[in-house]
Design a protein around this motif. Structure first.
Motif, PDB file in Angstrom:
ATOM      1  N   LEU A  78      -4.364  -2.104  11.686  1.00 11.20           N
ATOM      2  CA  LEU A  78      -3.867  -1.108  10.734  1.00 11.20           C
ATOM      3  C   LEU A  78      -2.793  -0.249  11.382  1.00 11.20           C
ATOM      4  O   LEU A  78      -1.749   0.039  10.774  1.00 11.20           O
ATOM      5  N   ARG A  79      -3.004   0.132  12.632  1.00 12.75           N
ATOM      6  CA  ARG A  79      -2.016   0.951  13.332  1.00 12.75           C
ATOM      7  C   ARG A  79      -0.734   0.172  13.590  1.00 12.75           C
ATOM      8  O   ARG A  79       0.367   0.709  13.477  1.00 12.75           O
ATOM      9  N   VAL A  80      -0.853  -1.110  13.938  1.00 10.24           N
ATOM     10  CA  VAL A  80       0.330  -1.948  14.138  1.00 10.24           C
ATOM     11  C   VAL A  80       1.176  -1.991  12.873  1.00 10.24           C
ATOM     12  O   VAL A  80       2.400  -1.852  12.907  1.00 10.24           O
ATOM     13  N   LEU A  81       0.525  -2.182  11.737  1.00  8.21           N
ATOM     14  CA  LEU A  81       1.254  -2.275  10.469  1.00  8.21           C
ATOM     15  C   LEU A  81       1.900  -0.949  10.096  1.00  8.21           C
ATOM     16  O   LEU A  81       2.994  -0.917   9.521  1.00  8.21           O
ATOM     17  N   GLU A  82       1.235   0.157  10.407  1.00  5.96           N
ATOM     18  CA  GLU A  82       1.776   1.470  10.049  1.00  5.96           C
ATOM     19  C   GLU A  82       2.927   1.881  10.958  1.00  5.96           C
ATOM     20  O   GLU A  82       3.950   2.399  10.499  1.00  5.96           O
ATOM     21  N   ASP A  83       2.785   1.633  12.264  1.00  4.36           N
ATOM     22  CA  ASP A  83       3.773   2.122  13.237  1.00  4.36           C
ATOM     23  C   ASP A  83       4.819   1.078  13.611  1.00  4.36           C
ATOM     24  O   ASP A  83       5.841   1.419  14.212  1.00  4.36           O
ATOM     25  N   PHE A 132     -14.791  -5.443   5.564  1.00  6.00           N
ATOM     26  CA  PHE A 132     -13.334  -5.366   5.633  1.00  6.00           C
ATOM     27  C   PHE A 132     -12.883  -3.979   5.182  1.00  6.00           C
ATOM     28  O   PHE A 132     -13.352  -3.465   4.164  1.00  6.00           O
ATOM     29  N   ARG A 133     -11.974  -3.397   5.963  1.00  2.00           N
ATOM     30  CA  ARG A 133     -11.529  -2.027   5.706  1.00  2.00           C
ATOM     31  C   ARG A 133     -10.666  -1.958   4.448  1.00  2.00           C
ATOM     32  O   ARG A 133      -9.755  -2.762   4.269  1.00  2.00           O
ATOM     33  N   ARG A 134     -10.932  -0.941   3.612  1.00  3.51           N
ATOM     34  CA  ARG A 134     -10.135  -0.773   2.396  1.00  3.51           C
ATOM     35  C   ARG A 134      -8.698  -0.371   2.715  1.00  3.51           C
ATOM     36  O   ARG A 134      -7.754  -0.824   2.048  1.00  3.51           O
ATOM     37  N   ASP A 135      -8.526   0.497   3.717  1.00  3.62           N
ATOM     38  CA  ASP A 135      -7.165   0.942   4.036  1.00  3.62           C
ATOM     39  C   ASP A 135      -6.327  -0.223   4.570  1.00  3.62           C
ATOM     40  O   ASP A 135      -5.125  -0.326   4.272  1.00  3.62           O
ATOM     41  N   LEU A 136      -6.943  -1.136   5.316  1.00  2.00           N
ATOM     42  CA  LEU A 136      -6.215  -2.312   5.790  1.00  2.00           C
ATOM     43  C   LEU A 136      -5.888  -3.236   4.615  1.00  2.00           C
ATOM     44  O   LEU A 136      -4.781  -3.789   4.537  1.00  2.00           O
TER      45      LEU A 136
END
Length: 444
Positions: free
Chosen positions: A263-268, A303-307
């Motif tokens: 998730l952090r990879v996709l955001e940053d 599975f994470r909703r935010d992801l």
């Protein structure tokens, strides 16, 4: 527009950082490289260079050794510890053995003596990039040889596949993440590769990762890279794919701890290798695939909703083979030719009886089941009993004869209607008498 010359092919897509405290040298190198590469930036000091590395990824750094505030070699050594991926060319006026040994220990790829001409620095840059791309290609090729990679084409002319192709063409020029869904064996990775080939990243790597096949204890290092004991960075798949496309398959089976990191990879749009201090900027397009029910996975907390909301920007549902049955004959013919050539064994005849049986079968395992059946048949020298035929029409005529094509289609529709001729006639847009007449000719 890059300048076309003997170095153009190697330099054209490269990003280069020039580090030198002398403005004249920076201007000279920028003037030479600028027209030939994708991007060139400059820094007047090691400190400024460190800031540049935090903001963007570079394929190559050209570095002066003697600068105020420390040597270039000291800076490279420090950056290796923090997480430094770019290859390095050292420019120096001192060619003593001690400097050469220190350069090798620091991981410098090449060095050029001052004073130098334009063709000397261009040659060094081309050599260094050639080696860099060769290492990358070898690493990816070794990985593909160890795995099962299907480089086939997205074959078929059915309306269902045509809709997929149309969407892929629309998405190709965009950086948008795409989520491919559908049952196992429907060709999600083939569709992802097709999208990559249509994009402006087609000449860059396409790297496929199966989340279910990676060892949990190694997955972070394999994806993100790792700083090893000698402070050298072993790049992960994200860095090896830089500039290209990363395809993550079976994402529903991604471990919990990796979901948060992803998730952090996709955001940053950055990645921090294991053991590194610096996050490395990425230039990647991300594609995802799953045959699982992600809504159910989110409900159960797997599975994470935010992801999910990050990756589900555009979703493409790959049709089951039963929903694109018009493509079965073309696929079977293509697989037969491919496996005969690959295995060095004679192809089996696809006569009209075998093609009809292939068309009327449901194929619950989708395209993969069809492909595996054809490969097994080539190896054994015969079709399974359920598909064996003794027809007299083979070759192109069996594939393309209009009467045979019509027969396969009508019988397939009848199968879907459980033999109800009135319903089949309605779906086909013909009269019931037409169906009866055809069936009388073909027999029970």
């Amino acid at each position: 527009m890059t300048q076309a010359d003997e170095y153009g092919g190697t330099l054209a897509g490269a990003s280069i950082l020039v580090i030198d405290d002398e403005p004249g040298m920076r201007n000279f190198l920028t003037k030479i490289l600028g027209p030939r590469v994708k991007r060139v930036e400059e820094a007047a000091s090691p400190r400024e260079a460190s800031q540049r590395l935090d903001d963007a990824h570079f394929d190559l750094v050209i570095l002066d050794n003697i600068m105020p505030g420390g040597t270039g070699l000291d800076w490279v050594t420090e950056q290796r510890r923090k997480g430094f991926f770019a290859d390095t060319i050292l420019i120096t006026a001192y060619a003593d053995l001690e400097t050469a040994i220190a350069a090798l220990r620091a991981g410098v790829s090449d060095f050029v003596l001052k004073p130098f001409r334009a063709n000397q620095i261009l040659g060094a840059v081309a050599r260094t990039l050639d080696r860099k791309y060769l290492r990358r290609d070898n690493a990816l090729l070794r990985r593909e040889l160890l795995g099962e990679v299907d480089r086939g084409k997205l074959l078929g002319t059915s309306p269902a596949l045509g809709a997929v192709r149309e969407m892929l063409a629309r998405l190709a020029p965009m950086p948008t993440p795409v989520l491919f869904t559908g049952a196992s064996g429907t060709g999600k990775e083939l569709a992802a590769r097709h999208l990559h080939q249509l994009s402006d990243r087609a000449d860059k790597p396409f790297v496929a990762v199966n989340c279910a096949a990676m060892a949990p204890e190694r997955i972070a290092a394999e994806l993100f890279g790792v700083v090893e004991a000698d402070n050298r960075l072993k790049p992960g798949l994200l860095l090896l794919a830089d500039g290209g496309t990363l395809f993550l398959d079976e994402i529903a089976q991604m471990p919990d701890q990796l979901q948060a990191a992803w998730l952090r990879v996709l955001e940053d749009k950055k990645v921090r290798p294991v053991g590194a201090e610096r996050e490395i900027p990425l230039n990647l397009r991300f594609l995802f695939a799953t045959n699982a029910d992600l809504d159910r996975a989110m409900e159960t907390g797997r599975f994470r909703r935010d992801l999910y909301h990050r990756i589900n920007v555009v979703k493409i549902e790959m049709p089951a083979l039963s929903d694109r049955s018009e493509d079965i004959v073309e696929l079977a013919s293509s697989f037969m030719a491919r496996f005969s050539r690959m295995l060095g064994m004679p192809a089996l005849e696809l006569d009209e009886e075998t093609l009809l049986k292939l068309r009327r079968y449901d194929w619950p395992g989708n395209v993969r089941e069809l492909k595996n059946m054809i490969e097994r048949s080539v190896i054994l020298g015969e079709f399974p009993e359920d598909f064996a035929g003794s027809g007299s029409v083979t070759g192109a005529r069996a594939l393309e004869d209009l009467d045979l094509v019509i027969q396969r289609h009508i019988l397939h529709v009848l199968d879907n209607c459980d033999g109800n001729r009135a319903e089949a006639a309605r779906r086909l847009g013909v009269s019931r008498k037409t169906i009866d007449r055809k069936m009388a000719v073909w027999g029970p």
